[in-house]
Enzyme design. Structure first.
Site, PDB file in Angstrom:
ATOM      1  CG  ASN A 161      31.556  37.074  40.884  1.00  0.00           C
ATOM      2  OD1 ASN A 161      31.059  36.135  41.468  1.00  0.00           O
ATOM      3  ND2 ASN A 161      32.180  37.945  41.621  1.00  0.00           N
ATOM      4  CE1 TYR A 192      21.409  37.771  43.169  1.00  0.00           C
ATOM      5  CE2 TYR A 192      20.227  35.860  43.860  1.00  0.00           C
ATOM      6  CZ  TYR A 192      21.454  36.681  43.572  1.00  0.00           C
ATOM      7  OH  TYR A 192      22.694  36.038  43.608  1.00  0.00           O
TER       8      TYR A 192
HETATM    9  P1  NAP Z   1      29.924  40.173  47.522  1.00  0.00           P
HETATM   10  O1  NAP Z   1      30.672  39.451  48.609  1.00  0.00           O
HETATM   11  O2  NAP Z   1      29.042  41.190  47.961  1.00  0.00           O
HETATM   12  O3  NAP Z   1      30.968  40.855  46.517  1.00  0.00           O
HETATM   13  C1  NAP Z   1      30.524  41.463  45.253  1.00  0.00           C
HETATM   14  C2  NAP Z   1      31.722  41.905  44.408  1.00  0.00           C
HETATM   15  O4  NAP Z   1      30.981  42.384  43.148  1.00  0.00           O
HETATM   16  C3  NAP Z   1      32.310  42.879  45.038  1.00  0.00           C
HETATM   17  O5  NAP Z   1      33.677  42.629  44.559  1.00  0.00           O
HETATM   18  C4  NAP Z   1      31.770  44.190  44.256  1.00  0.00           C
HETATM   19  O6  NAP Z   1      32.534  45.319  44.441  1.00  0.00           O
HETATM   20  C5  NAP Z   1      31.362  43.957  43.145  1.00  0.00           C
HETATM   21  N1  NAP Z   1      30.352  44.490  42.507  1.00  0.00           N
HETATM   22  C6  NAP Z   1      29.074  44.675  42.769  1.00  0.00           C
HETATM   23  N2  NAP Z   1      28.397  45.571  42.357  1.00  0.00           N
HETATM   24  C7  NAP Z   1      29.351  45.837  40.891  1.00  0.00           C
HETATM   25  C8  NAP Z   1      29.152  46.562  39.963  1.00  0.00           C
HETATM   26  N3  NAP Z   1      28.011  47.025  39.528  1.00  0.00           N
HETATM   27  N4  NAP Z   1      30.337  46.580  39.374  1.00  0.00           N
HETATM   28  C9  NAP Z   1      31.430  45.900  39.437  1.00  0.00           C
HETATM   29  N5  NAP Z   1      31.403  45.540  40.389  1.00  0.00           N
HETATM   30  C10 NAP Z   1      30.363  44.943  41.270  1.00  0.00           C
HETATM   31  O7  NAP Z   1      29.143  39.178  46.787  1.00  0.00           O
HETATM   32  P2  NAP Z   1      29.250  37.496  46.579  1.00  0.00           P
HETATM   33  O8  NAP Z   1      28.402  36.885  47.677  1.00  0.00           O
HETATM   34  O9  NAP Z   1      30.385  37.167  46.469  1.00  0.00           O
HETATM   35  O10 NAP Z   1      28.387  37.321  45.165  1.00  0.00           O
HETATM   36  C11 NAP Z   1      29.349  37.147  44.013  1.00  0.00           C
HETATM   37  C12 NAP Z   1      28.285  36.717  42.982  1.00  0.00           C
HETATM   38  O11 NAP Z   1      27.748  35.306  43.340  1.00  0.00           O
HETATM   39  C13 NAP Z   1      27.093  37.612  42.723  1.00  0.00           C
HETATM   40  O12 NAP Z   1      26.711  37.744  41.219  1.00  0.00           O
HETATM   41  C14 NAP Z   1      26.140  37.071  43.553  1.00  0.00           C
HETATM   42  O13 NAP Z   1      24.481  37.154  42.753  1.00  0.00           O
HETATM   43  C15 NAP Z   1      26.256  35.435  43.157  1.00  0.00           C
HETATM   44  N6  NAP Z   1      25.764  34.433  44.390  1.00  0.00           N
HETATM   45  C16 NAP Z   1      26.055  34.604  45.629  1.00  0.00           C
HETATM   46  C17 NAP Z   1      25.545  33.663  46.434  1.00  0.00           C
HETATM   47  C18 NAP Z   1      25.944  34.030  47.762  1.00  0.00           C
HETATM   48  O14 NAP Z   1      25.281  33.250  48.683  1.00  0.00           O
HETATM   49  N7  NAP Z   1      26.853  34.629  48.365  1.00  0.00           N
HETATM   50  C19 NAP Z   1      24.732  32.931  46.115  1.00  0.00           C
HETATM   51  C20 NAP Z   1      24.315  32.648  44.867  1.00  0.00           C
HETATM   52  C21 NAP Z   1      24.799  33.718  43.913  1.00  0.00           C
HETATM   53  P3  NAP Z   1      32.835  46.348  45.487  1.00  0.00           P
HETATM   54  O15 NAP Z   1      32.674  45.684  46.940  1.00  0.00           O
HETATM   55  O16 NAP Z   1      34.469  46.615  45.465  1.00  0.00           O
HETATM   56  O17 NAP Z   1      32.180  47.510  45.454  1.00  0.00           O
END
Ligand code: NAP
Length: 242
Positions: free
Chosen positions: A88, A153
């Site tokens: 994730n 992305y």
């Molecule tokens: P978020 O709230 O920004 O959380 C991201 C998480 O990933 C945090 O726990 C962060 O850790 C961790 N992280 C980032 N880079 C990392 C790395 N290099 N190694 C280990 N951990 C890392 O993001 P989210 O919206 O929950 O997104 C989670 C996933 O869903 C992602 O893959 C994103 O592309 C996907 N996604 C999100 C959406 C959306 O609308 N939100 C839509 C489609 C897909 P720290 O904060 O502790 O650094």
């Protein structure tokens, strides 16, 4: 008695990953919780997991860093091996292609694709030996439909979908099931500050999704109920892409 099962969720200090870690703990998994930098947020999720009666191991490392991944997971995997892996961890660095620098391209591909490769390769061995496991890759609508400002992305998430299908074909006979869950716009730190009035008309359900709504689909894919599902991309997007 069934062995106690472990789930490794990457990027689980907040947002979708935290929600996934919590529903998997609710469903009986002990959690290995990876994150990159936010120790306080990770500890808070860990506490909630323990309140659900499950153990939580906090693992701070960058999923795109081969040495960090190996040094952290290697010794743990000598002792026990997760049944579930949720890839994730990720971030976006949005900009139009004409403005996109090499680092914006490489960093975004690396966190999603190198991250997938490095972590999955290590855990896969245990799953194949056990003849059972679940791998869920968190993709994105952007990787299915394309999105202006997200060439990097979209490429990363489309790549992850391709990797999901190929790996599913490689591991199905050993009952290691590999699927992608593809969220649309979900309310997290990643989508903070996006122009909501421009986004809502793209979503037939007329609202942004919640992390828990993604997490429940992941929980289904990790359950016995999904025992004949592999190589699929399941969208959780309010109808934004059909
Ligand atoms: P978020 O709230 O920004 O959380 C991201 C998480 O990933 C945090 O726990 C962060 O850790 C961790 N992280 C980032 N880079 C990392 C790395 N290099 N190694 C280990 N951990 C890392 O993001 P989210 O919206 O929950 O997104 C989670 C996933 O869903 C992602 O893959 C994103 O592309 C996907 N996604 C999100 C959406 C959306 O609308 N939100 C839509 C489609 C897909 P720290 O904060 O502790 O650094």
């Amino acid at each position: 008695m069934q062995e106690q099962r472990i789930a490794l969720v990457t990027g689980a200090s907040k947002g979708i990953g935290a929600a996934i870690a919590l529903v998997l703990a609710r469903d009986g998994y002990d959690i290995w919780l990876n994150y990159r930098s936010d120790h306080a947020a990770a500890a808070a999720v860990g506490k909630q997991i323990e309140e659900l009666g499950r153990s939580c191991l906090l693992l701070c490392f960058d999923v795109a860093d081969p040495t960090a991944v190996k040094d952290t997971l290697g010794p743990l995997l000598d002792q026990e091996s997760p049944y579930v892996l949720v890839n994730n961890a990720g971030f976006a660095k949005d900009t139009l292609m004409v403005w996109m620098g090499e680092s914006e391209w490489k960093d975004v591909l690396s966190v999603h694709l190198d991250g997938f490769f490095l972590v999955t390769k290590l855990l896969l061995v245990g799953m194949l030996k056990r003849r059972g496991g679940r791998i869920i890759n968190i993709a994105s609508t952007s990787g299915q439909s394309g999105m202006p400002g997200q060439v990097n992305y979209s490429a990363a998430k489309a790549g992850l979908i391709g990797a999901t299908k190929s790996l599913a074909a490689e591991t199905a006979k050993r009952k290691v099931l590999v699927n992608a869950v593809s969220p649309g716009f979900i309310e997290t730190e990643m989508t903070e500050g996006l122009p909501i009035e421009r986004i809502l008309p793209m979503i037939p359900m007329g609202r942004i999704g919640k992390s828990a709504e993604v997490a429940e689909v992941v929980a289904f894919l990790c359950s016995e109920k999904a025992s004949y599902v592999t190589g699929q991309v399941i969208s959780v997007n309010g109808g934004a892409y059909m």
